[in-house]
Design a protein around this motif. Sequence first.
Motif, PDB file in Angstrom:
ATOM      1  N   VAL A 179       0.815  -1.165  -0.051  1.00 59.85           N
ATOM      2  CA  VAL A 179      -0.065  -0.052   0.090  1.00 59.85           C
ATOM      3  C   VAL A 179       0.869   1.485  -0.006  1.00 59.85           C
ATOM      4  CG1 VAL A 179      -1.932  -0.944   1.058  1.00 59.85           C
ATOM      5  CG2 VAL A 179      -0.194  -0.006   2.420  1.00 59.85           C
ATOM      6  N   SER A 180       0.321   2.494  -0.160  1.00 58.99           N
ATOM      7  CA  SER A 180       0.949   3.522  -0.313  1.00 58.99           C
ATOM      8  C   SER A 180       1.277   4.498   0.940  1.00 58.99           C
ATOM      9  CB  SER A 180       0.379   4.618  -1.403  1.00 58.99           C
ATOM     10  OG  SER A 180      -0.964   4.968  -0.999  1.00 58.99           O
ATOM     11  N   ASP A 212       8.864   1.532  -2.877  1.00 58.55           N
ATOM     12  CA  ASP A 212      10.007   1.073  -1.855  1.00 58.55           C
ATOM     13  C   ASP A 212      10.876   0.171  -2.840  1.00 58.55           C
ATOM     14  OD1 ASP A 212      11.328  -0.194   0.244  1.00 58.55           O
ATOM     15  OD2 ASP A 212       9.861   0.262   1.568  1.00 58.55           O
ATOM     16  N   ALA A 213      12.055   0.382  -2.275  1.00 56.67           N
ATOM     17  CA  ALA A 213      13.045  -0.735  -3.039  1.00 56.67           C
ATOM     18  C   ALA A 213      13.002  -2.144  -2.366  1.00 56.67           C
ATOM     19  CB  ALA A 213      14.531  -0.121  -2.652  1.00 56.67           C
ATOM     20  N   PRO A 270       8.886  -3.236  -9.838  1.00 61.04           N
ATOM     21  CA  PRO A 270       9.200  -3.867  -8.623  1.00 61.04           C
ATOM     22  C   PRO A 270       8.269  -4.873  -8.420  1.00 61.04           C
ATOM     23  CG  PRO A 270       8.773  -1.484  -8.383  1.00 61.04           C
ATOM     24  CD  PRO A 270       8.594  -1.837  -9.951  1.00 61.04           C
ATOM     25  N   ALA A 271       6.880  -5.067  -8.908  1.00 60.53           N
ATOM     26  CA  ALA A 271       6.103  -6.246  -8.690  1.00 60.53           C
ATOM     27  C   ALA A 271       6.544  -7.526  -9.402  1.00 60.53           C
ATOM     28  CB  ALA A 271       4.739  -5.850  -9.203  1.00 60.53           C
ATOM     29  N   VAL A 272       7.197  -7.436 -10.591  1.00 56.31           N
ATOM     30  CA  VAL A 272       7.799  -8.567 -11.280  1.00 56.31           C
ATOM     31  C   VAL A 272       9.167  -9.093 -10.281  1.00 56.31           C
ATOM     32  CG1 VAL A 272       9.081  -9.602 -13.061  1.00 56.31           C
ATOM     33  CG2 VAL A 272       6.891  -8.174 -13.417  1.00 56.31           C
ATOM     34  N   ARG A 273       9.949  -7.938 -10.031  1.00 55.01           N
ATOM     35  CA  ARG A 273      11.222  -8.403  -9.251  1.00 55.01           C
ATOM     36  C   ARG A 273      10.800  -9.178  -7.575  1.00 55.01           C
ATOM     37  NH1 ARG A 273      12.453  -3.790 -12.111  1.00 55.01           N
ATOM     38  NH2 ARG A 273      12.139  -2.361 -10.499  1.00 55.01           N
TER      39      ARG A 273
END
Length: 307
Positions: free
Chosen positions: A166-167, A188-189, A209-212
């Motif tokens: 979430v943000s 976020d990293a 980021p979602a794939v990573r």
Amino acid sequence: MRRVRYEVNGGPEVLFVEEVPAPEPGPGELLVRNEAIGVTLPAVRKVREGNAPTPLGGEVAGTVAAVGEGVSGFALGDLVTGLCFSYGYADMAVVHQAMASHVPDGADAVLAVALVRSGLVARGAFEAAAPRPGDAVLVTAAASAVGSLAVQYAKAHGASRVVAAVSSAEKADFVRKSGADEVVLYPDASWGEPVDVVLDGVGGDLLGPAVRALAPGGRLVAFSSGGGVIDAYELLARSASAIGFQMAAIARGKPELYARWREELWTLYRDGKLSPRIHARIPLAQAAQAHEIIESRSNLGKVVLVP
Ligand SMILES: NC(=O)c1ccc[n+]([C@@H]2O[C@H](COP(=O)([O-])OP(=O)(O)OC[C@H]3O[C@@H](n4cnc5c(N)ncnc54)[C@H](OP(=O)(O)O)[C@@H]3O)[C@@H](O)[C@H]2O)c1
């Protein structure tokens, strides 16, 4: 009756209310006297990005006020919920019977619009990931109407760990109460330990980021109307896959599956496994305020218009 429409170049008040005659239901259609209308990010995006006068709609619930030729299984006064993408933001809306279902005894119209469409998207996205028992699942926009139900759905269907992304800190509290095991704030990293499944309702820049966040062999389900681009190399490097999901495509192409999933949602609700949260009930004439809540990303659960 009143209906809300969006007009380009209509000044600062781009959503406005107009008085129009009630529509007539055509063959196979119901006229519904709305008691609740769901407000969703896709409709807000339509206004934000639209370049033509646009009728606004989505999920509605209320009593049947008239039936068109050939309608079966629905009678005047029945409490129903369904989809109306053409002028759903109105005192009365036309819903095709294939897109309508009865609201069970003990439930009301506001609950129905919070549960059915968002729950179908949450369930459908989870199913699209071909989940296996014990999978770790990450849900983005986890405090949204769909996201908060996706967290609950994954918890109830064998996920070993549900991570809610979430943000804001306020949303973090909310998703913990919805049952998330872990919470991450974006952008976020680091999203912590890799997961087997990502259910992504944000799209755009968050897709990288979602794939990573995926473990080897992981599956990302992209269901945001915001779209976005996925880097094939990022998938390859994890032997991961990306899957698209759109509820409307299932409703159009597999109506029996759509109807079955819809019924199952009420069972999950009755069993206490899905509990939609209502962020706000806003009068129909103040639809612009409802859009502003979503535009500002401040909603915790569902925003509902009440005529
Ligand atoms: N595929 C389908 O069939 C289908 C059907 C309906 C909805 N959807 C998608 O499901 C997602 C959730 O929909 P919803 O109706 O449940 O959402 P909602 O309750 O209206 O909440 C939207 C949330 O999305 C996040 N968000 C990310 N980028 C945003 C942006 N640019 N503007 C506003 N909010 C943004 C915000 O959470 P954070 O601040 O935490 O990021 C916001 O609170 C949306 O992407 C929508 O397009 C898909």
